[in-house]
Each structure stands twice: as structure tokens, then as C-alpha cells.
Design a protein around this motif. Structure first.
Motif, PDB file in Angstrom:
ATOM      1  N   VAL A  36       2.083  22.479  -5.883  1.00 40.89           N
ATOM      2  CA  VAL A  36       0.842  22.196  -6.604  1.00 40.89           C
ATOM      3  C   VAL A  36      -0.222  23.223  -6.242  1.00 40.89           C
ATOM      4  O   VAL A  36      -0.946  23.736  -7.111  1.00 40.89           O
ATOM      5  N   GLY A  37      -0.332  23.546  -4.955  1.00 40.49           N
ATOM      6  CA  GLY A  37      -1.294  24.565  -4.542  1.00 40.49           C
ATOM      7  C   GLY A  37      -1.026  25.893  -5.216  1.00 40.49           C
ATOM      8  O   GLY A  37      -1.953  26.580  -5.668  1.00 40.49           O
ATOM      9  N   VAL A  70     -10.936  30.238  -5.661  1.00 40.30           N
ATOM     10  CA  VAL A  70      -9.625  29.761  -6.105  1.00 40.30           C
ATOM     11  C   VAL A  70      -8.885  29.092  -4.955  1.00 40.30           C
ATOM     12  O   VAL A  70      -8.243  28.042  -5.135  1.00 40.30           O
ATOM     13  N   ALA A  71      -8.955  29.676  -3.776  1.00 41.88           N
ATOM     14  CA  ALA A  71      -8.295  29.087  -2.615  1.00 41.88           C
ATOM     15  C   ALA A  71      -8.850  27.706  -2.307  1.00 41.88           C
ATOM     16  O   ALA A  71      -8.096  26.772  -1.990  1.00 41.88           O
ATOM     17  N   PHE A  72     -10.166  27.550  -2.415  1.00 46.79           N
ATOM     18  CA  PHE A  72     -10.790  26.253  -2.157  1.00 46.79           C
ATOM     19  C   PHE A  72     -10.298  25.210  -3.159  1.00 46.79           C
ATOM     20  O   PHE A  72      -9.897  24.099  -2.776  1.00 46.79           O
ATOM     21  N   SER A 132      -2.594  29.616 -11.820  1.00 44.66           N
ATOM     22  CA  SER A 132      -3.274  29.419 -13.100  1.00 44.66           C
ATOM     23  C   SER A 132      -4.678  30.026 -13.104  1.00 44.66           C
ATOM     24  O   SER A 132      -5.213  30.345 -14.165  1.00 44.66           O
ATOM     25  N   LEU A 133      -5.265  30.175 -11.914  1.00 44.09           N
ATOM     26  CA  LEU A 133      -6.607  30.744 -11.787  1.00 44.09           C
ATOM     27  C   LEU A 133      -6.573  32.178 -11.267  1.00 44.09           C
ATOM     28  O   LEU A 133      -7.586  32.708 -10.818  1.00 44.09           O
ATOM     29  N   ARG A 134      -5.420  32.810 -11.358  1.00 40.55           N
ATOM     30  CA  ARG A 134      -5.248  34.137 -10.761  1.00 40.55           C
ATOM     31  C   ARG A 134      -6.195  35.171 -11.355  1.00 40.55           C
ATOM     32  O   ARG A 134      -6.684  36.063 -10.645  1.00 40.55           O
ATOM     33  N   VAL A 173      -1.629  39.464   0.633  1.00 38.63           N
ATOM     34  CA  VAL A 173      -1.895  38.202  -0.062  1.00 38.63           C
ATOM     35  C   VAL A 173      -0.946  38.096  -1.246  1.00 38.63           C
ATOM     36  O   VAL A 173      -1.064  38.852  -2.215  1.00 38.63           O
ATOM     37  N   HIS A 174      -0.015  37.166  -1.184  1.00 36.09           N
ATOM     38  CA  HIS A 174       1.028  37.059  -2.213  1.00 36.09           C
ATOM     39  C   HIS A 174       0.446  36.860  -3.602  1.00 36.09           C
ATOM     40  O   HIS A 174       0.963  37.413  -4.585  1.00 36.09           O
ATOM     41  N   LEU A 175      -0.618  36.108  -3.710  1.00 37.99           N
ATOM     42  CA  LEU A 175      -1.216  35.836  -5.018  1.00 37.99           C
ATOM     43  C   LEU A 175      -1.698  37.103  -5.701  1.00 37.99           C
ATOM     44  O   LEU A 175      -1.757  37.165  -6.935  1.00 37.99           O
TER      45      LEU A 175
END
Length: 237
Positions: free
Chosen positions: A127-128, A149-151, A134-136, A216-218
């Protein structure tokens, strides 16, 4: 139902045997997929990062922060590991933390290990990651966007993981508490816990991005890593 369950670690006897076996099998199946998929995300650069993230989550999970009288919470780490090392490696990292905690520190029951892994390592991480992914587009615009986005990802994953707990209790709860009580306690308090989760996750991801955004993988696959945006004009000369 004891308030120590609010920290998400389910204890032995909180659900019946068939339910524990069912979610234990689900956890094993999910981790098998994660092991196969994680190979593509691990190399000489990312493997040490995965080890550091696992150690960090283990250490921070040992620290509880008060939410209400008699109730406390701690970092779950789902969004944190997903953003930094990806969902598949992240699932394995959280599962390792939960196994060590259960076997060596009696934090979470052994028979409930499958339910805890399902909630925190599977639901929480996926889910995280889904929220962060989705907010990348927002995350790659600036470091502030990434932190935001992390928050959000951490807050959402914490609440949804608590719903996994409620689902398991609905299927085979043996703790003696009414389902409505469990739902109100878990979801209500995990909204508050999620705020603390979000702050810790945002601060950690922001710190990594400030020095090594390439880890950072994202941010993988983005044109210009965050910390190198100031170098972009020179690179085009």
C-alpha cells in the motif's frame, strides 16, 4: 483486547488456529513472490542500502511513542522501505524484522507471525508503494514534493495495515472483544500513529535524498535526480 495490540503486533491467541494458518500461508506465498522479484532490484549498490534500511526499521520499531494514555505506537516502516528499496526488497526487510522480534524479543506471537507479516510486510509495504508510485510525478519535482509524498504514503499505509488487523479479527478473532470495538480502536488510533509514521518516514527519505538521491528506489528512471538538478544546465552545455 490489550492495548499493546495497538502497536500492530498481534499476540498469540488473538485469532484462532485456522485463521493464523490461513494468513501464515498467505504470508509465505507473498514472500516467495517477493524473493523472486527482489533479485532484479538488488545489486552491489542497493544491497547494502537494503541492509541499512532493515537495521534502521528494526531499531526504530523498538522505540514506542505515546499516543493516548495506555496506548503507544511505533514505526511500521512499510512506506519507508518501499520508497527507499522498492516493494519486493521492502517486504523481505520488514519480514526479517518481524521474525527477529518475534523469536528473540517476544514482540508479536510466534503463531501470529503470519498475520503480522501479512499486515506490516505485505499490506503495509504494498500500500505504501502504491500510494508513493501514484504520486511519483509530484515526488520528482522537488525534495519538498518527495517528502510530502513520503508522509502521505506512510500515513495511508499505516491505516490500511490496521484494517488488515481488523479483517483478521473478523475472520477468526479469539480475543473476546467486539469487532466494532476492535475497528474503532485500531483505525482511530492508527490515524494518529500514522501521523508519527509519516513524520519519521518523510524525515528519513528526505535525508537520504539530500545526499544520495540515486539510492531512492522511487526516483529510479527519472531524468534528473533531485540533488543534481542544479547541475542540469552544465550537463547540457
Amino acid at each position: 483486547m490489550h492495548t499493546d495490540a495497538v502497536a500492530m503486533h498481534m499476540s498469540d491467541g488473538l485469532v484462532n488456529g485456522p485463521t493464523a494458518l490461513l494468513f501464515g500461508a498467505a504470508a509465505v506465498a507473498a514472500l516467495a513472490v517477493a524473493v523472486l522479484r527482489a533479485r532484479a532490484d538488488l545489486d552491489d549498490r542497493t544491497a547494502p542500502m537494503a541492509g541499512l534500511v532493515t537495521a534502521f526499521v528494526f531499531a526504530v520499531q523498538m522505540i514506542n511513542f505515546p499516543i493516548l494514555p495506555g496506548a503507544s505506537g511505533h514505526l511500521l516502516g512499510g512506506a519507508l522501505v518501499a520508497i527507499l528499496v522498492g516493494p519486493w526488497v521492502g517486504m523481505i526487510s520488514i519480514a526479517i524484522v518481524l521474525v527477529v522480534q518475534s523469536l528473540l524479543f517476544a514482540d508479536g506471537g510466534i503463531t501470529a507471525l503470519g498475520t503480522n507479516i501479512t499486515n506490516m510486510a505485505v499490506i503495509g509495504v504494498l500500500v505504501g508503494w502504491a500510494v508513493a508510485r501514484s504520486l511519483r510525478r509530484l515526488a520528482v519535482r522537488s525534495r519538498a514534493g518527495l517528502v510530502g509524498v513520503a508522509f502521505v504514503a506512510a500515513l495511508v499505509n499505516t491505516v490500511v495495515a490496521s484494517l488488515g488487523f481488523v479483517l483478521q479479527y473478523a475472520v477468526g478473532g479469539a480475543g473476546g472483544a467486539a469487532l466494532g470495538t476492535v475497528f474503532a480502536l485500531m483505525v482511530g488510533l492508527h490515524v494518529l500513529i500514522g501521523i508519527g509514521e509519516g513524520v519519521i518516514t518523510a524525515a528519513t527519505v528526505g535525508a537520504v535524498a539530500a545526499t544520495r538521491p540515486d539510492l531512492v528506489h522511487l526516483l529510479r528512471g527519472t531524468a534528473i535526480p533531485l540533488a543534481r538538478r542544479t547541475d542540469a544546465p552544465e550537463a547540457t552545455r
